[in-house]
Scaffold this motif. Sequence first.
Motif, PDB file in Angstrom:
ATOM      1  N   THR A 104       0.808  -1.223   0.000  1.00  0.00           N
ATOM      2  CA  THR A 104       0.000   0.000   0.000  1.00  0.00           C
ATOM      3  C   THR A 104       0.842   1.275   0.000  1.00  0.00           C
ATOM      4  OG1 THR A 104      -1.742  -1.207   1.183  1.00  0.00           O
ATOM      5  CG2 THR A 104      -1.918   1.192   1.113  1.00  0.00           C
ATOM      6  N   PRO A 105       1.847   1.432   0.885  1.00  0.00           N
ATOM      7  CA  PRO A 105       2.618   2.686   0.887  1.00  0.00           C
ATOM      8  C   PRO A 105       3.271   3.002  -0.458  1.00  0.00           C
ATOM      9  CG  PRO A 105       3.033   1.452   2.902  1.00  0.00           C
ATOM     10  CD  PRO A 105       2.248   0.542   1.995  1.00  0.00           C
ATOM     11  N   SER A 106       3.915   2.021  -1.068  1.00  0.00           N
ATOM     12  CA  SER A 106       4.580   2.282  -2.351  1.00  0.00           C
ATOM     13  C   SER A 106       3.565   2.595  -3.449  1.00  0.00           C
ATOM     14  CB  SER A 106       5.450   1.079  -2.757  1.00  0.00           C
ATOM     15  OG  SER A 106       4.664  -0.095  -2.907  1.00  0.00           O
ATOM     16  N   GLU A 107       2.410   1.928  -3.399  1.00  0.00           N
ATOM     17  CA  GLU A 107       1.360   2.222  -4.391  1.00  0.00           C
ATOM     18  C   GLU A 107       0.842   3.647  -4.223  1.00  0.00           C
ATOM     19  OE1 GLU A 107      -0.648  -2.179  -5.159  1.00  0.00           O
ATOM     20  OE2 GLU A 107      -1.314  -0.992  -3.442  1.00  0.00           O
ATOM     21  N   LEU A 108       0.675   4.079  -2.976  1.00  0.00           N
ATOM     22  CA  LEU A 108       0.181   5.433  -2.717  1.00  0.00           C
ATOM     23  C   LEU A 108       1.182   6.490  -3.177  1.00  0.00           C
ATOM     24  CD1 LEU A 108      -1.460   4.956   0.803  1.00  0.00           C
ATOM     25  CD2 LEU A 108      -2.637   5.471  -1.351  1.00  0.00           C
ATOM     26  N   ILE A 109       2.451   6.249  -2.981  1.00  0.00           N
ATOM     27  CA  ILE A 109       3.474   7.199  -3.428  1.00  0.00           C
ATOM     28  C   ILE A 109       3.453   7.321  -4.949  1.00  0.00           C
ATOM     29  CG2 ILE A 109       5.963   7.603  -3.592  1.00  0.00           C
ATOM     30  CD1 ILE A 109       4.794   8.288  -0.874  1.00  0.00           C
ATOM     31  N   GLN A 110       3.299   6.194  -5.637  1.00  0.00           N
ATOM     32  CA  GLN A 110       3.233   6.230  -7.102  1.00  0.00           C
ATOM     33  C   GLN A 110       2.017   7.017  -7.587  1.00  0.00           C
ATOM     34  OE1 GLN A 110       3.405   2.222  -8.651  1.00  0.00           O
ATOM     35  NE2 GLN A 110       5.266   1.726  -7.509  1.00  0.00           N
ATOM     36  N   ILE A 111       0.884   6.809  -6.912  1.00  0.00           N
ATOM     37  CA  ILE A 111      -0.341   7.538  -7.285  1.00  0.00           C
ATOM     38  C   ILE A 111      -0.164   9.026  -7.008  1.00  0.00           C
ATOM     39  CG2 ILE A 111      -2.790   7.851  -6.717  1.00  0.00           C
ATOM     40  CD1 ILE A 111      -2.798   4.789  -6.088  1.00  0.00           C
ATOM     41  N   ALA A 112       0.464   9.360  -5.888  1.00  0.00           N
ATOM     42  CA  ALA A 112       0.699  10.761  -5.538  1.00  0.00           C
ATOM     43  C   ALA A 112       1.568  11.446  -6.593  1.00  0.00           C
ATOM     44  CB  ALA A 112       1.359  10.852  -4.166  1.00  0.00           C
ATOM     45  N   ASP A 113       2.560  10.740  -7.117  1.00  0.00           N
ATOM     46  CA  ASP A 113       3.416  11.301  -8.169  1.00  0.00           C
ATOM     47  C   ASP A 113       2.621  11.616  -9.425  1.00  0.00           C
ATOM     48  OD1 ASP A 113       5.605  11.100  -6.518  1.00  0.00           O
ATOM     49  OD2 ASP A 113       6.312   9.194  -7.361  1.00  0.00           O
ATOM     50  N   LYS A 114       1.594  10.815  -9.703  1.00  0.00           N
ATOM     51  CA  LYS A 114       0.777  11.021 -10.910  1.00  0.00           C
ATOM     52  C   LYS A 114      -0.259  12.125 -10.723  1.00  0.00           C
ATOM     53  CE  LYS A 114       1.018   6.110 -12.198  1.00  0.00           C
ATOM     54  NZ  LYS A 114       0.230   4.852 -12.358  1.00  0.00           N
ATOM     55  N   THR A 115      -0.791  12.235  -9.509  1.00  0.00           N
ATOM     56  CA  THR A 115      -1.940  13.107  -9.280  1.00  0.00           C
ATOM     57  C   THR A 115      -1.589  14.428  -8.603  1.00  0.00           C
ATOM     58  OG1 THR A 115      -2.380  12.043  -7.150  1.00  0.00           O
ATOM     59  CG2 THR A 115      -3.485  11.127  -9.087  1.00  0.00           C
ATOM     60  N   GLY A 116      -0.394  14.513  -8.013  1.00  0.00           N
ATOM     61  CA  GLY A 116      -0.030  15.720  -7.293  1.00  0.00           C
ATOM     62  C   GLY A 116      -0.539  15.746  -5.859  1.00  0.00           C
ATOM     63  N   LEU A 117      -1.119  14.638  -5.386  1.00  0.00           N
ATOM     64  CA  LEU A 117      -1.582  14.551  -4.003  1.00  0.00           C
ATOM     65  C   LEU A 117      -0.381  14.399  -3.072  1.00  0.00           C
ATOM     66  CD1 LEU A 117      -4.582  12.073  -4.499  1.00  0.00           C
ATOM     67  CD2 LEU A 117      -4.718  14.557  -4.144  1.00  0.00           C
ATOM     68  N   TYR A 144      -5.702  -8.975   8.401  1.00  0.00           N
ATOM     69  CA  TYR A 144      -5.034  -9.720   7.334  1.00  0.00           C
ATOM     70  C   TYR A 144      -5.342  -9.129   5.967  1.00  0.00           C
ATOM     71  CZ  TYR A 144      -9.581 -12.041   6.554  1.00  0.00           C
ATOM     72  OH  TYR A 144     -10.910 -12.306   6.310  1.00  0.00           O
ATOM     73  N   LEU A 145      -6.164  -8.079   5.927  1.00  0.00           N
ATOM     74  CA  LEU A 145      -6.496  -7.426   4.663  1.00  0.00           C
ATOM     75  C   LEU A 145      -6.582  -5.925   4.905  1.00  0.00           C
ATOM     76  CD1 LEU A 145      -9.069  -8.337   1.968  1.00  0.00           C
ATOM     77  CD2 LEU A 145      -9.363  -6.171   3.150  1.00  0.00           C
ATOM     78  N   HIS A 146      -5.985  -5.158   4.005  1.00  0.00           N
ATOM     79  CA  HIS A 146      -6.036  -3.695   4.097  1.00  0.00           C
ATOM     80  C   HIS A 146      -6.109  -3.133   2.679  1.00  0.00           C
ATOM     81  CE1 HIS A 146      -4.977   0.408   5.526  1.00  0.00           C
ATOM     82  NE2 HIS A 146      -4.213   0.462   4.436  1.00  0.00           N
ATOM     83  N   ASN A 147      -7.207  -2.441   2.387  1.00  0.00           N
ATOM     84  CA  ASN A 147      -7.359  -1.763   1.098  1.00  0.00           C
ATOM     85  C   ASN A 147      -7.569  -0.276   1.333  1.00  0.00           C
ATOM     86  OD1 ASN A 147      -8.706  -4.679  -0.038  1.00  0.00           O
ATOM     87  ND2 ASN A 147      -7.401  -3.542  -1.450  1.00  0.00           N
ATOM     88  N   PHE A 148      -6.867   0.527   0.564  1.00  0.00           N
ATOM     89  CA  PHE A 148      -6.974   1.981   0.626  1.00  0.00           C
ATOM     90  C   PHE A 148      -7.498   2.450  -0.720  1.00  0.00           C
ATOM     91  CE2 PHE A 148      -5.732   6.382   0.852  1.00  0.00           C
ATOM     92  CZ  PHE A 148      -5.673   6.703   2.200  1.00  0.00           C
ATOM     93  N   ILE A 149      -8.679   3.073  -0.717  1.00  0.00           N
ATOM     94  CA  ILE A 149      -9.318   3.522  -1.957  1.00  0.00           C
ATOM     95  C   ILE A 149      -9.308   5.040  -1.961  1.00  0.00           C
ATOM     96  CG2 ILE A 149     -11.373   3.366  -3.399  1.00  0.00           C
ATOM     97  CD1 ILE A 149     -11.284   1.122  -0.404  1.00  0.00           C
ATOM     98  N   LEU A 150      -8.829   5.657  -3.033  1.00  0.00           N
ATOM     99  CA  LEU A 150      -8.779   7.107  -3.074  1.00  0.00           C
ATOM    100  C   LEU A 150      -9.131   7.648  -4.451  1.00  0.00           C
ATOM    101  CD1 LEU A 150      -5.178   8.519  -3.392  1.00  0.00           C
ATOM    102  CD2 LEU A 150      -5.615   6.062  -3.507  1.00  0.00           C
ATOM    103  N   SER A 151      -9.530   8.906  -4.466  1.00  0.00           N
ATOM    104  CA  SER A 151      -9.826   9.600  -5.718  1.00  0.00           C
ATOM    105  C   SER A 151      -8.714  10.598  -6.000  1.00  0.00           C
ATOM    106  CB  SER A 151     -11.165  10.328  -5.637  1.00  0.00           C
ATOM    107  OG  SER A 151     -11.063  11.468  -4.804  1.00  0.00           O
ATOM    108  N   ASP A 152      -8.639  11.081  -7.230  1.00  0.00           N
ATOM    109  CA  ASP A 152      -7.609  12.049  -7.575  1.00  0.00           C
ATOM    110  C   ASP A 152      -7.907  13.432  -6.997  1.00  0.00           C
ATOM    111  OD1 ASP A 152      -9.690  12.821  -9.201  1.00  0.00           O
ATOM    112  OD2 ASP A 152      -8.691  12.295 -11.080  1.00  0.00           O
ATOM    113  N   THR A 153      -9.049  13.559  -6.293  1.00  0.00           N
ATOM    114  CA  THR A 153      -9.353  14.802  -5.580  1.00  0.00           C
ATOM    115  C   THR A 153      -8.855  14.762  -4.138  1.00  0.00           C
ATOM    116  OG1 THR A 153     -11.540  13.996  -4.890  1.00  0.00           O
ATOM    117  CG2 THR A 153     -11.403  15.170  -6.998  1.00  0.00           C
ATOM    118  N   GLY A 154      -8.410  13.579  -3.689  1.00  0.00           N
ATOM    119  CA  GLY A 154      -7.842  13.456  -2.350  1.00  0.00           C
ATOM    120  C   GLY A 154      -8.734  12.791  -1.327  1.00  0.00           C
TER     121      GLY A 154
END
Length: 403
Positions: A104-117, A144-154
């Motif tokens: 999750t952390p690495s995925e969120l950083i990649q998304i932040a780089d794309k969206t500016g979040l 045992y399961l963790h999902n983080f769902i976000l929009s490009d609005t934050g």
Amino acid sequence: MKRSGTADLPLHYGKVPPWLYERMSILGLSIVEVILMDYGKDEVIRRLSDPFWFQSFGAVMGMDWHSSGITTSVMGALKRSVNPNSQSLGLYICGGKGKFSKDTPSELIQIADKTGLNGNDLVRASKLSAKVDNTAIQDGYQLYLHNFILSDTGSWSVVQQGMHESDGTARRYHWHSENIKSFIEEPHTGINGISRGQILNLTASEASENRKGILEISHTDSAEVMQDFSRLILPNHHDVQASDVDLKRLGALLYVTREQQPQNFEDLLMLEGVGPRTMQSLALVSEVIHGAPSRFKDPARFSFAHGGKDGHPFPVPTKVYDESLQIIKSGIEKSKLGNSDKLKTLNKLHQIIESTEKDFTPDFDIQQVIEEERQNSWRFGGKTVFGDAQKPSPPKPIQLSLF
């Protein structure tokens, strides 16, 4: 930060068969697309943070209506279908079950780089929500399961699940960013569950060194807590019983889709030629898309759309499922071209059923409805994890003995 609710579920094992997983992915994406078009990204995030809506969503997709498997399967199917379309949808799903949750952390950083979040803030929100439910409040459930769902609005939501080994249950935790001010100043709306005696609370003064960076837990008036906190507790029985369903709502649904004809409703002419069984499924899918939050208190009702993979309340009618998918996907494509008549018709179907409920008095046996579905399952391509539904054998003639 406020946790929006929890769901306590019987712990089920087993995998979703490929024939269902493919359909779940398509239907899940289609429902998300329609909600996006009609209500926007923030509403998709809000829906996923509602434990009652989430359970109904999984049930309408053909998962077992009450089991812990809904969480893993629904989030897996959504991640598979949403993420390849994230750029156009403006929605992203991170994490998953087991080792995938650690991504999750690495995925969120990649998304932040794309969206500016702000990637650091998103990672912090992900880690703290998990810390609170797994460490700060030790209620016997190990995540045992963790999902983080976000929009490009934050805006974002968290769906995570823990297992209680000793009593065979799972607990799903839902979080929503809407009410967040500070992880320190805005704690849970409450912790509500079956009493298990003394639990470890790392917010106690004796644990000051261990709770650095962990959200404080407050004690609020219970009436105030329950205004914002949703708790879903599902029974151990696998079969769908009358007590699990709002019979007035189910009865009105069956009446409109089975007894009435589209030509009787000018608003439904776009569905003329659609069989009663498919109308039944479309009506429940439409409710998941357009229904008010109060309409999801009985998730079992939504299993009457496409059954369940274990055969409860009846086998998954794959032919009906596919026809529903075709109609919804066709409506989405036409809507993108400027013709939203078919999607508007689905909304009208929901509105007509909701209106019918007002003066409807249920007078039917839910077990007879379920038995009829099972008897006809072979006609609709019924499938379960155990195999294809078989045509019922004709009743054997009674042979009278002369002796």
